[in-house]
Design an enzyme around this catalytic site. Structure first.
Site, mmCIF file in Angstrom:
data_model
loop_
_atom_site.group_PDB
_atom_site.id
_atom_site.type_symbol
_atom_site.label_atom_id
_atom_site.label_comp_id
_atom_site.label_asym_id
_atom_site.label_seq_id
_atom_site.Cartn_x
_atom_site.Cartn_y
_atom_site.Cartn_z
ATOM 1 N N TYR A 133 0.843 -1.192 0.000
ATOM 2 C CA TYR A 133 0.000 0.000 0.000
ATOM 3 C C TYR A 133 0.881 1.246 0.000
ATOM 4 O O TYR A 133 0.577 2.231 -0.681
ATOM 5 C CB TYR A 133 -0.941 -0.004 1.211
ATOM 6 C CG TYR A 133 -1.972 -1.109 1.157
ATOM 7 C CD1 TYR A 133 -3.086 -1.013 0.325
ATOM 8 C CD2 TYR A 133 -1.842 -2.256 1.930
ATOM 9 C CE1 TYR A 133 -4.033 -2.022 0.263
ATOM 10 C CE2 TYR A 133 -2.786 -3.274 1.874
ATOM 11 C CZ TYR A 133 -3.879 -3.158 1.037
ATOM 12 O OH TYR A 133 -4.807 -4.162 0.973
ATOM 13 N N ASN A 156 -12.599 -0.517 -4.948
ATOM 14 C CA ASN A 156 -12.366 -0.711 -6.379
ATOM 15 C C ASN A 156 -13.585 -1.392 -7.006
ATOM 16 O O ASN A 156 -13.884 -2.538 -6.672
ATOM 17 C CB ASN A 156 -11.108 -1.562 -6.573
ATOM 18 C CG ASN A 156 -10.846 -1.924 -8.011
ATOM 19 O OD1 ASN A 156 -11.426 -1.368 -8.938
ATOM 20 N ND2 ASN A 156 -9.947 -2.873 -8.208
#
Length: 194
Positions: A133, A156
């Site tokens: 990340y 997403n």
């Protein structure tokens, strides 16, 4: 099921298909969808005339996904599998190990701002590769936005096609995934095996 019931079911399926084709041809169909089987469970695929707008895992609730699309994109949503033939074929190729990236056009109508920037970065993570990340946050120009990257991955709307499964925690563990941790691990293993 009797022969009459089977014939009636086939007739209704034909009528639904004809309706979907007519609606699409007349420009009345804003969002087409279909459900496909995959090694990570059933997937709902939805597309606008612009491109693929949503991939949803069964555990996310197909009805909830369709309701969100209707609210955010258009209420003119209809099961019309033909529009999604190319997407379904590319997913089959991906799961068979014959495809490493997707060529279908995408419609990013369900993402904005930083989340969209992150989701547009994700396809740059190579097939079979992973990033943390923090690495993704650095790539999008905000190295301290690690949590925001996690949120962008979690929201997403195009998992698998936009490969948020390739983003891991800094300790190398998979972290969360819309399809469940088992699906994320399975996708990573599929890519590593190719």
């Amino acid at each position: 099921m009797t022969d009459t019931d089977a014939a009636l079911g086939a007739h209704l399926d034909g009528l639904r298909a004809a309706l979907a084709t007519r609606a699409d041809d007349a420009g009345l169909l804003d969002v087409a969808y279909r459900i496909v089987d995959s090694p990570v469970g059933q997937l709902l695929l939805a597309a606008t005339p612009t491109g693929l707008v949503r991939v949803a895992f069964e555990r996310q609730g197909f009805d909830a996904a369709l309701e969100a699309i209707a609210a955010a994109v258009s209420p003119r949503v209809l099961e019309a599998p033909k529009r999604l033939d190319t997407v379904a074929r590319e997913l089959d190729e991906y799961f068979a190990g014959a495809r490493r990236g997707f060529d279908v056009p995408l419609d990013h109508a369900l993402s904005r701002g930083f989340r969209l920037a992150v989701q547009q970065q994700l396809p740059r993570i190579g097939y079979g590769k992973t990033e943390t990340y923090a690495e993704v946050a650095a790539h999008v120009g905000n190295p301290r936005a690690v949590r925001a990257v996690g949120t962008a991955c979690a929201t997403n709307p195009l998992p698998i096609v936009v490969p948020c499964h390739r983003v891991l925690r800094s300790d190398g563990s998979p972290g969360g995934y819309a399809g469940g941790p088992e699906a994320k691990v399975r996708l990573l293993e599929l890519e590593r095996a190719a």
